[in-house]
Design an enzyme around this catalytic site. Structure first.
Site, short mmCIF file in Angstrom:
data_model
loop_
_atom_site.label_atom_id
_atom_site.label_comp_id
_atom_site.label_asym_id
_atom_site.label_seq_id
_atom_site.Cartn_x
_atom_site.Cartn_y
_atom_site.Cartn_z
N ARG A 167 14.36 -3.29 8.93
CA ARG A 167 13.60 -2.64 10.00
C ARG A 167 13.40 -3.64 11.14
NH1 ARG A 167 8.30 0.01 7.43
NH2 ARG A 167 7.31 -1.08 9.16
N ARG A 178 12.69 -7.30 2.68
CA ARG A 178 12.67 -5.84 2.51
C ARG A 178 13.88 -5.22 3.19
NH1 ARG A 178 6.92 -3.04 3.64
NH2 ARG A 178 7.31 -3.32 5.85
N LYS A 238 0.82 -1.22 0.00
CA LYS A 238 0.00 0.00 0.00
C LYS A 238 0.86 1.27 0.00
CE LYS A 238 -1.24 -0.39 4.92
NZ LYS A 238 -0.09 -1.27 5.21
N ARG A 294 -6.19 2.57 11.07
CA ARG A 294 -5.85 1.17 11.35
C ARG A 294 -6.79 0.57 12.39
NH1 ARG A 294 -0.07 1.36 9.71
NH2 ARG A 294 0.87 -0.68 9.84
N ARG A 343 2.57 -8.55 13.75
CA ARG A 343 1.89 -7.45 13.05
C ARG A 343 0.68 -7.98 12.27
NH1 ARG A 343 6.58 -4.92 9.69
NH2 ARG A 343 5.04 -3.40 9.00
P1 AMP Z 1 3.85 0.91 8.83
O1 AMP Z 1 5.09 1.51 8.28
O2 AMP Z 1 2.60 1.53 8.26
O3 AMP Z 1 3.83 -0.61 8.73
O4 AMP Z 1 3.80 1.26 10.40
C1 AMP Z 1 4.84 0.85 11.27
C2 AMP Z 1 4.34 0.84 12.69
O5 AMP Z 1 3.94 2.17 13.08
C3 AMP Z 1 3.11 -0.02 12.97
O6 AMP Z 1 3.44 -1.39 13.17
C4 AMP Z 1 2.57 0.65 14.22
O7 AMP Z 1 3.34 0.32 15.36
C5 AMP Z 1 2.82 2.11 13.92
N1 AMP Z 1 1.65 2.72 13.21
C6 AMP Z 1 1.64 3.21 11.93
N2 AMP Z 1 0.43 3.67 11.61
C7 AMP Z 1 -0.36 3.47 12.69
C8 AMP Z 1 -1.73 3.71 12.98
N3 AMP Z 1 -2.56 4.27 12.08
N4 AMP Z 1 -2.20 3.38 14.21
C9 AMP Z 1 -1.38 2.83 15.15
N5 AMP Z 1 -0.09 2.56 14.94
C10 AMP Z 1 0.43 2.87 13.73
#
Ligand code: AMP
Length: 216
Positions: free
Chosen positions: A160, A127, A13, A88, A171
C-alpha cells in the site's frame, strides 16, 4: 452490539475486528476499507480522499462520519457492527455517540490495542495487500500460498502506498496527535479494555473473546 477497535495503524485492530466479527456474526466496518473502495471506484469522494490517504493524513471528519452513518444504516448492521479505524478523532467519537444514542444498538465495548512504534514500523513495512479484495498478508507471519499472489482472487499483491516507511512514520505522528486522545475519552467507559498487541493473533483474539463474554 457496537464494538470499537482503537489503536495505532499496524497494531492488528483490523485483523482482530474481522476475526471477532466472524465469531459473532456481525460485520467489521473499516473506514479505511470503505475509503479505499471509493478510491478504486474513482467516486468524487474517493478522489477527494486519495491525496490525504497516500500522504498518511486523516480524511475530513465530515466525510468519514457521513460514510459511517450510511454504512451503519444498512441491514447487515441490524445486529450491530465492529468499528475498525473509526473513530479516529474526538469529533468523530462525539458524532458516533450521537449516532448510537439515536439507534437501538448500545456501545458494548471498546478495545484498545497497544504496541510500540518500532514494532509497528517493522510490521507494516512487511505487509502486502490485495488491491482487489483488500486481503492482508505479511512477509513473515501470514504468507499467501503462492508468493506475491492473493489466495482469494489470484491478483498480484502490492505494498500500500501508505505502508511505505516514511508515510508510516507520518501516520504514527498523526495517530499520537489526533487519535491517541481517544484513549482518555473512552477509558472510564464500561467495557473498555487495553490489550497488549505484541502477543500472537490467536492469543489476542482469545483474550478479546473472553473479555467480551464477561460483559453484562
Ligand atoms: P486504515 O486502513 O484504517 O489504516 O486507514 C487508511 C487511511 O484512510 C488513513 O490513513 C486515513 O487517511 C483514512 N482513514 C481511515 N479511517 C479514517 C477516519 N476514521 N478518519 C479519517 N481518516 C480515516
Amino acid at each position: 452490539m457496537i464494538g470499537i477497535f482503537l489503536g495505532a495503524p499496524g497494531t492488528g485492530k483490523g485483523t482482530q475486528a474481522k476475526i471477532l466479527g466472524e465469531k459473532l456474526g456481525i460485520p467489521q466496518v473499516s473506514t479505511g476499507d470503505i475509503l479505499r473502495q471509493a478510491v478504486r471506484d474513482k467516486t468524487v469522494l474517493g478522489l477527494k480522499a486519495k491525496e490525504k490517504m497516500d500522504a498518511g493524513e486523516l480524511v475530513s471528519d465530515d466525510i468519514v462520519i457521513g460514510l459511517v452513518n450510511e454504512r451503519l444504516a444498512l441491514s447487515d448492521c441490524n445486529g450491530g457492527a465492529l468499528l475498525d479505524g473509526f473513530p479516529r478523532t474526538i469529533k468523530q467519537a462525539e458524532k458516533l455517540a450521537g449516532i448510537i444514542e439515536k439507534s437501538t444498538k448500545p456501545l458494548d465495548f471498546i478495545v484498545n490495542i497497544d504496541l510500540d512504534d518500532e514494532t509497528i514500523v517493522e510490521r507494516i513495512t512487511a505487509r502486502r495487500v490485495c488491491p482487489v479484495c483488500d486481503a492482508v498478508y505479511h512477509l513473515k507471519h501470514k504468507m499467501p500460498s503462492k508468493e506475491g499472489i492473493c489466495d482469494n482472487d489470484s491478483s498480484d499483491l502490492i505494498i500500500r502506498e501508505d505502508d511505505k516507511e516514511e508515510i508510516v512514520r507520518e501516520r504514527l505522528r498523526v495517530y499520537r496527535d489526533e487519535s491517541a486522545p481517544l484513549i482518555g475519552y473512552y477509558k472510564n467507559s464500561d467495557g473498555y479494555f487495553n490489550i497488549d498487541g505484541s502477543k500472537s493473533v490467536n492469543e489476542i483474539s482469545d483474550e478479546i473473546y473472553l473479555l467480551i463474554g464477561k460483559l453484562g
